[in-house]
Design an enzyme around this catalytic site. Structure first.
Site, PDB file in Angstrom:
ATOM      1  CE  LYS A   1      -4.432  -1.813   1.281  1.00 42.42           C
ATOM      2  NZ  LYS A   1      -5.512  -1.985   2.266  1.00 42.42           N
TER       3      LYS A   1
ATOM      4  NE  ARG B   1      -7.709  -8.360   0.699  1.00 41.85           N
ATOM      5  CZ  ARG B   1      -7.300  -7.514  -0.234  1.00 41.85           C
ATOM      6  NH1 ARG B   1      -6.316  -6.669   0.026  1.00 41.85           N
ATOM      7  NH2 ARG B   1      -7.877  -7.500  -1.421  1.00 41.85           N
TER       8      ARG B   1
END
Ligand code: 7PJ
Length: 277
Positions: free
Chosen positions: A221, A255
């Site tokens: 991210k 995840r």
């Protein structure tokens, strides 16, 4: 603590890896990679071989600014993918969607769990999840994907995300979902500045206070790009560091895109944690 999925029981006493399988042409880090059946199957086999605990299938990109996808198109992307996984493995599958119709079709096709970045707030989503009776992940998001990164604002991000969870857990229980079937996810990058994201990561353990297992998605991210200066394809090392920080605070499910590497990192963490949590 065990989690009962239809195809397996998952032991949440040690951190488990959820592998991301995006079947979207526009996801931020791997969009378009797995749109042919061969490429898709190869990626699935790679994750299975690495020892993935859950495969998370998503047909709608939720990256900042992403366009929404129509129901028919989302179904067309995810249902064949779930069927393909089911033909070759009994690995638990979660469906990354906010649409109740997709939840129902995905579970019918063989998925075991619902992962909703919208925390079952769409019309009909709570009812669908309750009727399906599968575990759900409630993720926090401020705003909606199209505009959420324009001006995220909190007076206290952790307290506000916790308050959101309290409200959503109550809504889930009122709809008939069992509390032991609820995962919480603070939603890194979903309506948060880099600073908000790192405040949450630093104090992740505070999110255990509601008694639900935590699911964390930080893989590749932009918060990692912000501190490393690296583009998305060079964020593996940053992602592993973030996963370790989360696992040391007891995050139960991580995840990630890079399953094999993450499992190695978690094994090292576990080797330092001989007694059970
Ligand atoms: C997340 C997600 C996350 C959960 C996405 C990406 C963007 N689901 N779906 N948590 N992120 N539960 O993969 O980076 O953080 S889509």
């Amino acid at each position: 603590m065990d989690l009962n999925l239809r195809h397996k029981i998952l032991n949440l006493d040690c951190p488990q890896v959820m592998g991301i399988l995006n079947v979207t042409p526009d996801s931020f880090s791997d969009g378009g990679c797995f749109v042919t059946p061969d490429a898709l199957q190869l990626q699935i086999e790679k994750m299975l071989q690495a020892g993935v605990a859950i495969i998370d299938v998503g047909g709608e990109s939720t990256r900042p600014g992403a366009q929404q996808v129509g129901l028919a198109e989302e179904l067309e992307r995810v249902v064949p993918c779930i069927e393909l996984i089911r033909r070759i493995s009994d690995v638990p599958i979660s469906i990354d969607t906010s649409k109740p119709e997709v939840m129902r079709a995905a579970i019918a096709a063989g998925a075991d769990m619902i992962n909703d970045v919208n925390a079952l707030r769409a019309e009909g989503a709570l009812k669908a999840a309750a009727e399906l009776g599968v575990p759900v992940c409630l993720m926090h998001m401020q705003g909606e994907p199209k505009t959420m990164q324009q001006q995220p604002e909190y007076t206290d991000v952790i307290q506000q995300v916790l308050g959101f969870f309290v409200e959503r857990i109550a809504a889930c229980e009122a709809a008939g979902l069992a509390r032991e079937n609820i995962f919480l996810d603070p939603g890194f990058g979903f309506g948060k500045t880099v600073e908000h994201n790192f405040q949450m990561l630093k104090k992740l353990e505070l999110f255990h206070s509601l008694g639900c297992p935590l699911l964390v998605g930080i893989s590749r991210k932009s918060m990692l790009g912000a501190v490393t200066g690296k583009p998305v394809e060079q964020r593996l090392a940053g992602s592993l560091a973030a996963v370790v920080v989360a696992a040391l605070q007891g995050a139960q499910v991580l995840r990630v895109h890079d399953v094999a590497e993450t499992i190695d990192a978690l094994r090292v963490v576990q080797a330092t944690q001989m007694e059970e949590r």
